[in-house]
Write a protein that holds these residues in place. Sequence first.
Motif, short mmCIF file in Angstrom:
data_model
loop_
_atom_site.label_atom_id
_atom_site.label_comp_id
_atom_site.label_asym_id
_atom_site.label_seq_id
_atom_site.Cartn_x
_atom_site.Cartn_y
_atom_site.Cartn_z
N GLY A 209 0.83 -1.20 0.00
CA GLY A 209 0.00 0.00 0.00
C GLY A 209 0.86 1.25 0.00
N ALA A 210 1.86 1.25 0.88
CA ALA A 210 2.73 2.41 1.00
C ALA A 210 3.57 2.59 -0.26
CB ALA A 210 3.62 2.27 2.22
N LYS A 211 3.95 1.47 -0.87
CA LYS A 211 4.69 1.58 -2.13
C LYS A 211 3.86 2.35 -3.14
CE LYS A 211 7.67 -2.43 -2.33
NZ LYS A 211 7.81 -3.81 -2.74
N PHE A 212 2.62 1.96 -3.23
CA PHE A 212 1.72 2.62 -4.17
C PHE A 212 1.66 4.11 -3.84
CE2 PHE A 212 -2.27 3.74 -6.17
CZ PHE A 212 -2.21 3.04 -7.35
N GLU A 213 1.59 4.42 -2.56
CA GLU A 213 1.54 5.83 -2.16
C GLU A 213 2.81 6.55 -2.60
OE1 GLU A 213 0.91 6.01 2.06
OE2 GLU A 213 -0.88 4.77 1.89
N ILE A 214 3.94 5.89 -2.39
CA ILE A 214 5.20 6.53 -2.74
C ILE A 214 5.32 6.71 -4.25
CG2 ILE A 214 7.70 6.10 -2.80
CD1 ILE A 214 7.38 5.17 0.12
N TYR A 215 4.89 5.71 -4.98
CA TYR A 215 4.89 5.84 -6.44
C TYR A 215 3.99 7.01 -6.86
CZ TYR A 215 6.85 1.12 -6.38
OH TYR A 215 7.63 0.03 -6.15
N THR A 216 2.86 7.12 -6.18
CA THR A 216 1.95 8.21 -6.52
C THR A 216 2.62 9.56 -6.26
OG1 THR A 216 0.18 6.78 -5.78
CG2 THR A 216 -0.40 9.07 -6.17
N ILE A 217 3.35 9.62 -5.16
CA ILE A 217 4.05 10.87 -4.85
C ILE A 217 5.09 11.18 -5.92
CG2 ILE A 217 5.64 11.95 -3.21
CD1 ILE A 217 4.11 10.22 -1.07
N VAL A 218 5.81 10.14 -6.33
CA VAL A 218 6.81 10.33 -7.39
C VAL A 218 6.13 10.86 -8.65
CG1 VAL A 218 8.37 9.12 -8.96
CG2 VAL A 218 8.44 8.63 -6.52
N ASN A 219 5.01 10.27 -8.99
CA ASN A 219 4.30 10.71 -10.18
C ASN A 219 3.83 12.16 -10.06
OD1 ASN A 219 4.72 8.33 -11.37
ND2 ASN A 219 2.62 7.55 -11.16
N ARG A 220 3.40 12.52 -8.85
CA ARG A 220 2.95 13.88 -8.64
C ARG A 220 4.12 14.85 -8.86
NH1 ARG A 220 0.43 13.70 -3.15
NH2 ARG A 220 2.30 14.72 -2.36
N LEU A 221 5.29 14.45 -8.37
CA LEU A 221 6.46 15.31 -8.54
C LEU A 221 6.81 15.51 -10.01
CD1 LEU A 221 8.88 14.10 -5.76
CD2 LEU A 221 7.73 16.29 -5.93
N VAL A 222 6.84 14.40 -10.76
CA VAL A 222 7.23 14.56 -12.16
C VAL A 222 6.16 15.32 -12.93
CG1 VAL A 222 8.86 12.67 -12.36
CG2 VAL A 222 6.45 12.23 -12.70
N ALA A 223 4.91 15.17 -12.49
CA ALA A 223 3.86 15.94 -13.15
C ALA A 223 4.08 17.43 -12.95
CB ALA A 223 2.48 15.53 -12.62
N GLN A 224 4.73 17.79 -11.83
CA GLN A 224 5.05 19.20 -11.59
C GLN A 224 6.30 19.63 -12.33
OE1 GLN A 224 5.52 19.36 -7.37
NE2 GLN A 224 3.39 18.79 -6.96
N GLY A 225 6.86 18.74 -13.12
CA GLY A 225 8.04 19.12 -13.88
C GLY A 225 9.36 18.83 -13.19
N LYS A 226 9.29 18.11 -12.08
CA LYS A 226 10.53 17.73 -11.40
C LYS A 226 11.16 16.54 -12.11
CE LYS A 226 9.85 20.69 -8.19
NZ LYS A 226 9.02 20.57 -7.01
#
Lengths: 416, 512
Positions: B442-459
């Motif tokens: 579950g937490a992996k999924f959360e962390i992946y989601t966070i990573v995706n959110r970051l790259v969506a912001q152009g990081k």
Amino acid sequence: MTDVKSSSTGQGPSADQAPARALHTGISDPRTLVMRNLRQSGIFVALVVIVALFAVLTDGVSLSPGNITNIVLQYSYILVLAIGMVIVIIGGHIDLSVGSVVALTGSVSAVLVIQQGHPWWLGVLAALAVGLAVGAWHGFWVAYAGIPAFIVTLAGMLLFRGLTLRVLDNISLSPFPAEYQRIAAGFLNGLLGGQGFDAFTLLIGGVAVAGYAVSGFRTRVARIRYQQPVESFPLFVARVVLVGAVVMYFAWQLAHARGLPIVLIVLAVLVLAYGLLTRRTVFGRQVYAIGGNLPAAMLSGVKVRTVNFWVFVNMGFLSAVAGIIYSSRSNGAQPAAGNMFELDAIAAAFIGGAAVTGGVGTVVGAMVGGLIMAVMSNGMQLMGVDQSMQSVVKGLVLLVAVAFDVYNKRRAGASR
Amino acid sequence: MSDTILEMRNITKTFPGVAALQDVSIVVRRGEIHAICGENGAGKSTLMKVLSGVYPAGSYEGEIIFDGRPVHFRGIRDSEAQGVVIIHQELALVPHLSIAENIFLGNERCGRTGLIDWNRANADATALLESVGLRENAVTPIVALGVGKQQLVEIAKALSKEVKLLILDEPTAALNDVDSAHLLDLLRRLRDRGITCIMISHKLGEITAIADSITVLRDGRTVERLDVRSAEVTQDRIIRGMVGRDLHSFYPDRVSSPGEEVLRVENWTVRHPTQDRRVVDDVSFTVRAGEVVGIAGLMGAGRTELAMSMFGRSYGRDITGRLFLRGREIRARTVAEAIGNGIAYATEDRKRYGLNLIDDIRHNVSAAALRKLARFGWVHDNEEIRVAEASRRDMNIKAPSVMATVGKLSGGNQQKVVLSKWLFTDPEVLILDEPTRGIDVGAKFEIYTIVNRLVAQGKAVVMISSELPELLGMCDRIYTLAAGRLTGELPVSEATQEKLMQLMAKDKEPAR
Ligand SMILES: Nc1ncnc2c1ncn2[C@@H]1O[C@H](COP(=O)(O)OP(=O)(O)OP(=O)(O)O)[C@@H](O)[C@H]1O
Ligand SMILES: [Mg+2]
């Protein structure tokens, strides 16, 4: 304890709910309350017990106005050293040289003022400059050369004792002019007129208590606003009243003796300033971070060398302040001044809850630790206990205090 | 002899402010491999510490029946005397002692004189090493071994104690696939010798492959017991038990639209801090905005070394090469400079390099960017609490409050604190070194989601991982590293596990 949990594991309560929730976090079960607070404030309890014990053993003499004033005058320089020492210890170091630095700074001042007849303030400035220089010396070796502080300051202990002997040419110097003596023996009193007691002292005590209450209340309000668990309101009030009562009693006793000692003001300012420095500044935080986990601090961008350097410079500075107070109090400079002061300062920090491994400790804790030592030595002196026994008792108290702390921490980890 | 070797009944264990276990019961049959699954903080490690006497009898409620008798272990020695041995989540070997010294630590082989009989100790150790399939000399110091081999030494140590029930807390978390497979094989062989194993793991693939039965914990309670021998149990089935709902995919979807180049590394070369060899050899690569770039490699390929040397030269010496951020060359000679330039590095070893374990969540989260919360060196502490609270909520960190000591959090929650700390520095380039080690699905999924959110912001995100499926699931491009050299670059559309493995093993001769 469950109520603590319920309040804070809540999935982000909306802001308007916050105060109501926060009130629930107040711990009300009396058993938990006692246990928790004993754990947190065991050291305060110890101080109270020791004060009470000696009050009984000395038939109240230890609490007489004259004696309380005496304790303040006699141990202030140890407390000043303990402030610097606890910061050094939090950073994961130790300083064995402070006794020698006290001697050196005092003797430099004495040479300038007594031997060469310069004004008193020049002696003070010179002592501070020497203290800073010594601190920078230690800081350089510890922070930039990477030598463990134990070694560096052990060397410093020999080095600066030797320099003291040179500066003094192996003789004692005495006496200081009256202005210099006032630093450690002077009082602020009579500013509001005398009525058989010093009203000014009481006023300052009152201001201190009010300040404590207000800042405590503001912190509490802010914590509640940010939805953090806080102690229950009655407990908060009890704490403020208790502290207020102790401070006012203390002020009352001083007011009936000779008034407000100047060193007490110096000490209070230092405690306040360093209390804030350690808890509320970036620098203070970085000291805790370094002592807690050095590699992690480095990888978080903490400039470890710079911070360590300034920790030692600061210790040098406070050693000089202690050196000035001590030379003023002893009204001169002696080659053997300050012997073993480092041990008293280190003991104060550890009794006050600092950890040998670094990263843990508080200025206030060190002050309470220092007071425990002070009240004990003073009480035993009043009772006419032998020097040798005094030393035995102090040693045992240090051991028991730290053992108690370790035991508590272990229990907190393993128990329910 | 009954069929059941261990039964724990209605175990309840609370810490101040946390109910870690509530009424948990498990049953373990003799000679089976029993897996315990659950999210981070579900109480798995705590349950095993109760069982092995780390938390002594009296500090918890409930009954433990081992080998047919109720037991009340007062400490680890007690439980070991009865044949219960635990290997903790964090390895507990003394780095500068030899293998043999570690194996017999606290259990020394003494001669009649009372002195240690080193000949016997080394001979016994050699025999034990053989039984775990580790070909190393018994006098080799632990520091000279990789994590995989250290894990085997731990098991050899357990075997030296006549173990009946072996408990392994996340034994494969730090291992690569090869080492993990080796370890699982060993567990099977131990099972055949009649040793019962309890194993905690977040790698569900492993569990379905090896476990005979599974107990699932959630929030400190037993959820269910699954029998693998009687019916096929799928990963999805376990996940449903762990998180209480279905999880449809392991990797959240992301539309990848890489922008301009953010980070460029040119001819990066790093020498080993003490030995005369190149750990990173002439490596060049780029990362673009909105892109997740993976770095694959075997243990010792130089991935962590590459990342740490880029991060303010916190590893190695004689570093040469150039770093460009958005086309401008940057100097990052200290960590502070690197952070200032927008580089963040979340370490693979959170306990040693990532966290101040004796401090609270609040101070750990702010540690790398304290200046953002300060004016004239003065920390705004309420603001700090707000930031920490926000992280606790966003990252779903399980803790009674942000004032909780980080050392007392479960492993996965500690990892989330590390991530929170680096996210708070608001980096341009985030380097994640094994970001999901020891983290539940579950937490992996959360962390992946966070990573995706970051790259969506152009990081830009650089991800180092030993788990190839993770790289394949998350990255846009993957570089492979072998013996300090870049051996390949594949867009994810062309990459497969086999291709990556080949590239990772390509360069066998060591770098100079
Ligand atoms: N010494 C302690 N003091 C306070 N709380 C603790 C302590 N040890 C564990 N906890 C809490 O108990 C809960 C269970 O922790 P535990 O370590 O058993 O989790 P876990 O299932 O092993 O998780 P992970 O998969 O992350 O290792 C967590 O909420 C943790 O914060
Ligand atoms: Mg665990």
